[in-house]
Write a protein that holds these residues in place. Structure first.
Motif, PDB file in Angstrom:
ATOM      1  N   LEU A 151      -7.714   8.838 -12.159  1.00  0.00           N
ATOM      2  CA  LEU A 151      -7.175   9.057 -10.821  1.00  0.00           C
ATOM      3  C   LEU A 151      -5.655   9.069 -10.883  1.00  0.00           C
ATOM      4  O   LEU A 151      -5.043   8.176 -11.473  1.00  0.00           O
ATOM      5  CB  LEU A 151      -7.648   7.946  -9.880  1.00  0.00           C
ATOM      6  CG  LEU A 151      -7.120   7.982  -8.447  1.00  0.00           C
ATOM      7  CD1 LEU A 151      -7.557   9.244  -7.731  1.00  0.00           C
ATOM      8  CD2 LEU A 151      -7.586   6.737  -7.685  1.00  0.00           C
ATOM      9  N   ILE A 152      -5.032  10.090 -10.270  1.00  0.00           N
ATOM     10  CA  ILE A 152      -3.578  10.202 -10.223  1.00  0.00           C
ATOM     11  C   ILE A 152      -3.118  10.062  -8.778  1.00  0.00           C
ATOM     12  O   ILE A 152      -3.642  10.724  -7.875  1.00  0.00           O
ATOM     13  CB  ILE A 152      -3.104  11.548 -10.804  1.00  0.00           C
ATOM     14  CG1 ILE A 152      -3.472  11.641 -12.286  1.00  0.00           C
ATOM     15  CG2 ILE A 152      -1.598  11.707 -10.635  1.00  0.00           C
ATOM     16  CD1 ILE A 152      -3.091  12.949 -12.930  1.00  0.00           C
ATOM     17  N   LEU A 153      -2.135   9.187  -8.562  1.00  0.00           N
ATOM     18  CA  LEU A 153      -1.575   8.943  -7.240  1.00  0.00           C
ATOM     19  C   LEU A 153      -0.070   9.135  -7.284  1.00  0.00           C
ATOM     20  O   LEU A 153       0.596   8.644  -8.194  1.00  0.00           O
ATOM     21  CB  LEU A 153      -1.879   7.518  -6.770  1.00  0.00           C
ATOM     22  CG  LEU A 153      -3.340   7.074  -6.723  1.00  0.00           C
ATOM     23  CD1 LEU A 153      -3.430   5.580  -6.431  1.00  0.00           C
ATOM     24  CD2 LEU A 153      -4.104   7.855  -5.669  1.00  0.00           C
ATOM     25  N   PHE A 154       0.472   9.839  -6.306  1.00  0.00           N
ATOM     26  CA  PHE A 154       1.917   9.937  -6.098  1.00  0.00           C
ATOM     27  C   PHE A 154       2.252   9.187  -4.814  1.00  0.00           C
ATOM     28  O   PHE A 154       1.895   9.625  -3.721  1.00  0.00           O
ATOM     29  CB  PHE A 154       2.374  11.391  -5.973  1.00  0.00           C
ATOM     30  CG  PHE A 154       2.290  12.193  -7.241  1.00  0.00           C
ATOM     31  CD1 PHE A 154       1.989  11.604  -8.454  1.00  0.00           C
ATOM     32  CD2 PHE A 154       2.530  13.559  -7.228  1.00  0.00           C
ATOM     33  CE1 PHE A 154       1.914  12.349  -9.625  1.00  0.00           C
ATOM     34  CE2 PHE A 154       2.462  14.320  -8.388  1.00  0.00           C
ATOM     35  CZ  PHE A 154       2.154  13.707  -9.589  1.00  0.00           C
ATOM     36  N   ASP A 155       2.912   8.035  -4.939  1.00  0.00           N
ATOM     37  CA  ASP A 155       3.184   7.200  -3.763  1.00  0.00           C
ATOM     38  C   ASP A 155       1.927   6.957  -2.948  1.00  0.00           C
ATOM     39  O   ASP A 155       1.950   6.938  -1.718  1.00  0.00           O
ATOM     40  CB  ASP A 155       4.273   7.829  -2.888  1.00  0.00           C
ATOM     41  CG  ASP A 155       5.664   7.631  -3.461  1.00  0.00           C
ATOM     42  OD1 ASP A 155       5.841   6.701  -4.279  1.00  0.00           O
ATOM     43  OD2 ASP A 155       6.574   8.408  -3.094  1.00  0.00           O
ATOM     44  N   GLY A 156       0.806   6.788  -3.628  1.00  0.00           N
ATOM     45  CA  GLY A 156      -0.456   6.508  -2.963  1.00  0.00           C
ATOM     46  C   GLY A 156      -1.253   7.717  -2.559  1.00  0.00           C
ATOM     47  O   GLY A 156      -2.414   7.581  -2.149  1.00  0.00           O
TER      48      GLY A 156
ATOM     49  N   ILE B  28      -3.376   6.274 -12.772  1.00  0.00           N
ATOM     50  CA  ILE B  28      -1.964   6.518 -13.073  1.00  0.00           C
ATOM     51  C   ILE B  28      -1.267   6.717 -11.738  1.00  0.00           C
ATOM     52  O   ILE B  28      -1.543   7.672 -11.011  1.00  0.00           O
ATOM     53  CB  ILE B  28      -1.775   7.743 -13.971  1.00  0.00           C
ATOM     54  CG1 ILE B  28      -2.472   7.524 -15.321  1.00  0.00           C
ATOM     55  CG2 ILE B  28      -0.293   8.030 -14.191  1.00  0.00           C
ATOM     56  CD1 ILE B  28      -2.423   8.726 -16.243  1.00  0.00           C
ATOM     57  N   ALA B  29      -0.389   5.774 -11.405  1.00  0.00           N
ATOM     58  CA  ALA B  29       0.266   5.775 -10.099  1.00  0.00           C
ATOM     59  C   ALA B  29       1.768   5.948 -10.277  1.00  0.00           C
ATOM     60  O   ALA B  29       2.407   5.167 -10.985  1.00  0.00           O
ATOM     61  CB  ALA B  29      -0.034   4.475  -9.352  1.00  0.00           C
ATOM     62  N   VAL B  30       2.310   6.963  -9.633  1.00  0.00           N
ATOM     63  CA  VAL B  30       3.741   7.265  -9.695  1.00  0.00           C
ATOM     64  C   VAL B  30       4.402   6.780  -8.415  1.00  0.00           C
ATOM     65  O   VAL B  30       3.939   7.097  -7.313  1.00  0.00           O
ATOM     66  CB  VAL B  30       3.968   8.775  -9.880  1.00  0.00           C
ATOM     67  CG1 VAL B  30       5.449   9.116  -9.771  1.00  0.00           C
ATOM     68  CG2 VAL B  30       3.403   9.236 -11.218  1.00  0.00           C
ATOM     69  N   ARG B  31       5.469   5.995  -8.559  1.00  0.00           N
ATOM     70  CA  ARG B  31       6.268   5.566  -7.411  1.00  0.00           C
ATOM     71  C   ARG B  31       7.603   6.298  -7.460  1.00  0.00           C
ATOM     72  O   ARG B  31       8.294   6.272  -8.478  1.00  0.00           O
ATOM     73  CB  ARG B  31       6.509   4.058  -7.451  1.00  0.00           C
ATOM     74  CG  ARG B  31       5.279   3.233  -7.162  1.00  0.00           C
ATOM     75  CD  ARG B  31       5.649   1.767  -7.056  1.00  0.00           C
ATOM     76  NE  ARG B  31       5.388   1.022  -8.270  1.00  0.00           N
ATOM     77  CZ  ARG B  31       6.030  -0.089  -8.611  1.00  0.00           C
ATOM     78  NH1 ARG B  31       7.006  -0.546  -7.832  1.00  0.00           N
ATOM     79  NH2 ARG B  31       5.733  -0.725  -9.712  1.00  0.00           N
ATOM     80  N   THR B  32       7.974   6.946  -6.380  1.00  0.00           N
ATOM     81  CA  THR B  32       9.200   7.738  -6.364  1.00  0.00           C
ATOM     82  C   THR B  32      10.390   6.888  -5.902  1.00  0.00           C
ATOM     83  O   THR B  32      10.241   5.800  -5.355  1.00  0.00           O
ATOM     84  CB  THR B  32       9.056   8.970  -5.456  1.00  0.00           C
ATOM     85  OG1 THR B  32       8.729   8.552  -4.125  1.00  0.00           O
ATOM     86  CG2 THR B  32       7.951   9.880  -5.977  1.00  0.00           C
ATOM     87  N   ILE B  33      11.586   7.431  -6.108  1.00  0.00           N
ATOM     88  CA  ILE B  33      12.830   6.728  -5.829  1.00  0.00           C
ATOM     89  C   ILE B  33      12.976   6.424  -4.340  1.00  0.00           C
ATOM     90  O   ILE B  33      12.398   7.103  -3.481  1.00  0.00           O
ATOM     91  CB  ILE B  33      14.036   7.543  -6.320  1.00  0.00           C
ATOM     92  CG1 ILE B  33      14.019   8.953  -5.701  1.00  0.00           C
ATOM     93  CG2 ILE B  33      14.053   7.614  -7.838  1.00  0.00           C
ATOM     94  CD1 ILE B  33      15.213   9.798  -6.065  1.00  0.00           C
ATOM     95  N   THR B  34      13.764   5.384  -4.054  1.00  0.00           N
ATOM     96  CA  THR B  34      14.071   5.001  -2.681  1.00  0.00           C
ATOM     97  C   THR B  34      15.585   4.901  -2.525  1.00  0.00           C
ATOM     98  O   THR B  34      16.330   4.841  -3.511  1.00  0.00           O
ATOM     99  CB  THR B  34      13.436   3.650  -2.320  1.00  0.00           C
ATOM    100  OG1 THR B  34      14.093   2.614  -3.071  1.00  0.00           O
ATOM    101  CG2 THR B  34      11.956   3.641  -2.639  1.00  0.00           C
TER     102      THR B  34
ATOM    103  N   LEU C 206       0.810  -1.210   0.000  1.00  0.00           N
ATOM    104  CA  LEU C 206       0.000   0.000   0.000  1.00  0.00           C
ATOM    105  C   LEU C 206       0.837   1.250   0.000  1.00  0.00           C
ATOM    106  O   LEU C 206       0.449   2.270  -0.554  1.00  0.00           O
ATOM    107  CB  LEU C 206      -0.945   0.018   1.205  1.00  0.00           C
ATOM    108  CG  LEU C 206      -1.873   1.228   1.269  1.00  0.00           C
ATOM    109  CD1 LEU C 206      -2.737   1.266   0.016  1.00  0.00           C
ATOM    110  CD2 LEU C 206      -2.733   1.191   2.494  1.00  0.00           C
ATOM    111  N   ALA C 207       2.006   1.192   0.614  1.00  0.00           N
ATOM    112  CA  ALA C 207       2.895   2.348   0.583  1.00  0.00           C
ATOM    113  C   ALA C 207       3.394   2.612  -0.813  1.00  0.00           C
ATOM    114  O   ALA C 207       3.923   3.676  -1.095  1.00  0.00           O
ATOM    115  CB  ALA C 207       4.081   2.130   1.509  1.00  0.00           C
ATOM    116  N   THR C 208       3.209   1.625  -1.706  1.00  0.00           N
ATOM    117  CA  THR C 208       3.509   1.759  -3.120  1.00  0.00           C
ATOM    118  C   THR C 208       4.971   1.998  -3.392  1.00  0.00           C
ATOM    119  O   THR C 208       5.325   2.595  -4.386  1.00  0.00           O
ATOM    120  CB  THR C 208       2.695   2.896  -3.768  1.00  0.00           C
ATOM    121  OG1 THR C 208       3.171   4.138  -3.287  1.00  0.00           O
ATOM    122  CG2 THR C 208       1.220   2.762  -3.501  1.00  0.00           C
ATOM    123  N   VAL C 209       5.828   1.478  -2.539  1.00  0.00           N
ATOM    124  CA  VAL C 209       7.260   1.567  -2.792  1.00  0.00           C
ATOM    125  C   VAL C 209       7.828   0.161  -2.690  1.00  0.00           C
ATOM    126  O   VAL C 209       8.059  -0.331  -1.597  1.00  0.00           O
ATOM    127  CB  VAL C 209       7.964   2.483  -1.771  1.00  0.00           C
ATOM    128  CG1 VAL C 209       9.444   2.541  -2.065  1.00  0.00           C
ATOM    129  CG2 VAL C 209       7.370   3.877  -1.806  1.00  0.00           C
TER     130      VAL C 209
END
Length: 730
Positions: free
Chosen positions: A120-125, A168-174, A31-34
């Motif tokens: 729907l647009i999600l950035f890291d959820g 559209i879901a964006v997952r950012t760098i870790t 769910l944290a999408t990372v």
């Protein structure tokens, strides 16, 4: 007189080990999408279909195994595009595109013929609720993105309102993206240039991980500075802008059961362009040049609790976003702004069961989020802004989903039923409140008679609630000359003007859709060479969309008649609803959308080839007119050769579009086009130069003059690109 808008605005062993590692990493943060995949693993990624998706079912599964269509664009593919904005990568996604034209400030997405509130647009959820008639929605720099997921089709059964076309879901760098095993700190610096808009960029990333692996931190900032865009038509599109993006993210693992993370992402943009930056709209009266300031902030916290039991794998996520766009007209003293704040929290859990050949994952939870908007205009008496009501919206949701897999003598069957209940409320000062509910069921099924073959289907219902912009639209929309009376200086002077006002419509009902989809896929390994792979997946879908919301514009016809053309009893031309001079949002259309989407990819140690095909049609059920954000039939190919054990890659991309005739007005038809890009990547994987990466390329190598239908303007011409980056771990 009514003007109807046609576009719906609402409208072998190594590979197995790699997959297992991905699932273990992604499972801790679904769910944290990372999903936490190290750089060595990420470099092995072949493309879209064998990537792990965490949004399609809220659980990590391979995109290929999903009972529908989802594309996952991983970091290595994003980097090969050497993108200036995320719009550059969407050719790799069938059935989805970025419209609005080449200006960053006007880019908006569409999925399966629907755009605006229908995507729907999600950035890291975290939900990105900023919506404006002419402004963009993608306030994120590609340098911060590790993957983009596009779930196509109705997904309200998991995500509630807004997911008619998809997510559209964006997952950012870790931090794990930059550190190999045993490394405790790392840096990456990069600089790039592209010629089509004279854009320079610089970026830096720093990461740190504690000795006990319990704490890690990643930070990034990226600067972009660009000028006017050279179009394939030979004209320049005014688009000066400066972008400063940053990200700070930390993760704390106090024990094997607990994972806590927090992040802050900011996007700051300043541009000089027309008030309406979409298409080829030039600056001028009614569309003044503005100094546009974009300030977007997303803060998020996540807690995952995953003890040594199959009954609990819980996530608690809270987030806050603030998106503010201020437009200062350069030639006047007028300043307008729109600010949208979203606060959200969600809690869900996964309980897993196994019994012989059957396994069950039960996912259930709830969500609450609140949107608040404030519009300002320094030229109005009360400082409010026309068409931008001061309003709030609240959403309450609860969902449940079961993923049941049974392995039998004729293969592996998977059934995924789910349902979500939502309640939504809208309020504005001085206006009636609105309340409504929706239930969104969905069921998907897959069958693998052999591991190499997949047959799937799904059915689902989705909705998107009317937005407070649509319900409470008020104040001035536009002014027009009143030709029916002499002007204030007499018959030979300038005409008098009357005003068209927005009026609220609290009787709007949600847009709803019912969609079914069927498809199949194949997955082969060791075909031509040891370790190579081929995957392909395609589907046909049909969506019945009802109660589509559109803007109705009414103007008295007498406003366009001169005094000698008036007749007895003709209604007078005047301002506002009393004279029939108003605009409001109404439920006007029922539509049927259908299409075909196909993705395929081949990868080996020597060369790769990936591609997709998409076609879509949309019709008004009542009159058979075309509706929706339609596009021509599209083919996209991306392939190349690998040299020196993959240290050097030479590639090319081709986008082919058919003639576009799905229009109600022949003037909107577009010729087909073929556009090609070439690129080279040098990335030594060992030796003293390990960590260095050089990207060279040219987009639109033939300098073609072509129009993307949803953009409304000739696209950028030939574009030479170069980027140099260096990464080092310690």
């Amino acid at each position: 007189m009514m003007k109807r808008q046609d576009a719906i605005r609402g409208l072998g062993g190594e590979r197995a080990f790699f997959k297992a590692a991905l699932f273990r990493a992604a499972g801790a943060a679904a769910l944290a999408t990372v999903s936490t995949v190290g750089p060595a693993q990420a470099d092995m990624a072949a493309g879209d279909l064998d990537e792990v998706t965490v949004y399609a079912t809220r659980n990590p599964i391979e995109a290929f195994d999903y009972a529908g269509q989802v594309s996952v664009i991983p970091k290595d593919v994003i980097d090969d595009f050497n993108p200036s904005s995320l719009a550059d990568i969407f050719d790799a996604v069938p059935g989805a595109a970025i419209g609005g034209g080449p200006r960053r400030s006007g880019m908006t997405p569409d999925v399966r013929g629907l755009s605006g509130e229908g995507v729907l647009i999600l950035f890291d959820g975290a939900r990105q609720s900023y919506l404006s008639g002419h402004d963009g929605r993608f306030f994120v720099d590609p340098e911060l993105v590790r993957a983009v997921e596009v779930v196509r089709g109705p997904t309200s059964a998991l995500y509630g309102s807004g997911a008619l076309g998809g997510v559209i879901a964006v997952r950012t760098i870790t931090a794990q993206d930059f550190l190999d095993e045993g490394q405790r700190a790392g840096v990456k610096v990069s600089s790039g240039y592209q010629s089509v808009n004279d854009e320079w960029r610089m970026g830096a990333t720093g990461v740190w991980r504690s000795e006990d692996d319990k704490v890690d931190v990643v930070g990034n900032f990226t600067i972009r500075n660009s000028g006017d865009i050279e179009l394939g038509s030979g004209l320049d599109l005014e688009a000066d802008d400066e972008i400063l993006s940053s990200l700070l993210k930390t993760t704390f693992r106090p024990s094997e059961e607990w994972t806590l993370s927090a992040s802050w992402m900011r996007y700051g943009g300043n541009s000089v362009d027309p008030n309406n930056p979409q298409g080829n709209n030039p600056a001028g009266p009614g569309n003044e040049n503005v100094d546009r300031d974009i300030d977007s902030n997303t803060l998020q916290g996540n807690v995952n609790y995953n003890p040594a039991t199959n009954l609990i794998d819980a996530n608690l996520v809270g987030y806050f976003t603030r998106n503010t766009v201020t437009e200062d007209e350069i030639d006047t003293t007028r300043t307008v702004s729109r600010e949208v704040e979203t606060f959200g929290v969600s809690l869900d859990n996964r309980s897993r069961f196994e019994a012989g050949p059957a396994s069950l994952t039960f996912t259930y939870g709830g969500e609450f989020y609140r949107d608040e908007q404030v519009g300002r205009d320094n030229m109005t008496a009360d400082m409010t802004r026309g068409g931008v009501p001061d309003a709030t919206a609240k959403f309450y949701g609860a969902f449940a989903q079961a993923e049941l897999s049974v392995k039998g003598p004729v293969g592996l069957f998977t059934l995924v039923p789910g349902v979500r209940w939502d309640r939504f409320e809208n309020d504005a000062v001085g206006e009636p409140s609105t309340r409504d509910e929706a239930v969104s069921p969905k069921v998907g099924a897959t069958w693998k008679p052999v591991p190499q073959l997949l047959v799937f289907g799904n059915w689902g219902q989705a909705f998107r609630a009317p937005s407070f912009n649509e319900i409470y639209a008020d104040n001035v929309h536009f002014q027009i000359p009143n030709l029916s009376v002499p002007g204030p200086l007499g018959p030979f002077g300038p005409p008098a003007f009357v005003t068209n006002f927005f009026i609220p419509n609290p009787d709007l009902v949600p847009e709803e859709s019912e969609t079914w989809e069927v498809g199949a896929g194949v997955d082969f390994e060791n075909i031509l060479f040891d370790g190579d792979s081929f995957m392909a997946k395609g589907s046909y879908y049909q969506s019945d969309v009802t109660n589509l919301i559109d803007l109705e514009v009414n103007i008295p016809f007498t406003c366009f008649l001169t005094p000698d053309q008036l007749f007895p009893g003709a209604p007078p031309c005047g301002s506002g609803e009393a004279f029939g001079n108003y605009s409001r949002n109404v439920n006007v259309t029922n539509a049927e959308l259908d299409g075909v989407e196909v993705e395929a990819q081949y990868d080996s140690a020597y060369f790769w080839l990936r591609g997709n095909f998409a076609t879509i049609d949309g019709r008004d059920v009542a009159n058979d007119d075309y509706v929706g954000v339609l596009s021509p039939d599209m083919i996209f190919l991306d392939g190349g050769l690998k040299f020196f054990s993959g240290d050097l890659r030479l590639g090319a991309r081709v986008s082919i579009a058919s003639d576009f005739n799905k229009v109600n007005d022949p003037a909107n038809a577009r010729d087909g086009y073929t556009v090609g890009d070439v690129y080279a990547v040098w990335q030594p994987m060992s030796g003293k130069l390990k960590g260095l990466r050089v990207d060279l390329g040219a987009d639109n190598v033939t300098d073609a003059d072509y129009d993307v239908v949803a953009a409304g303007v000739s696209q950028p011409g030939r574009n030479f690109k170069a980027t140099v980056s260096w990464r080092q771990g310690f």
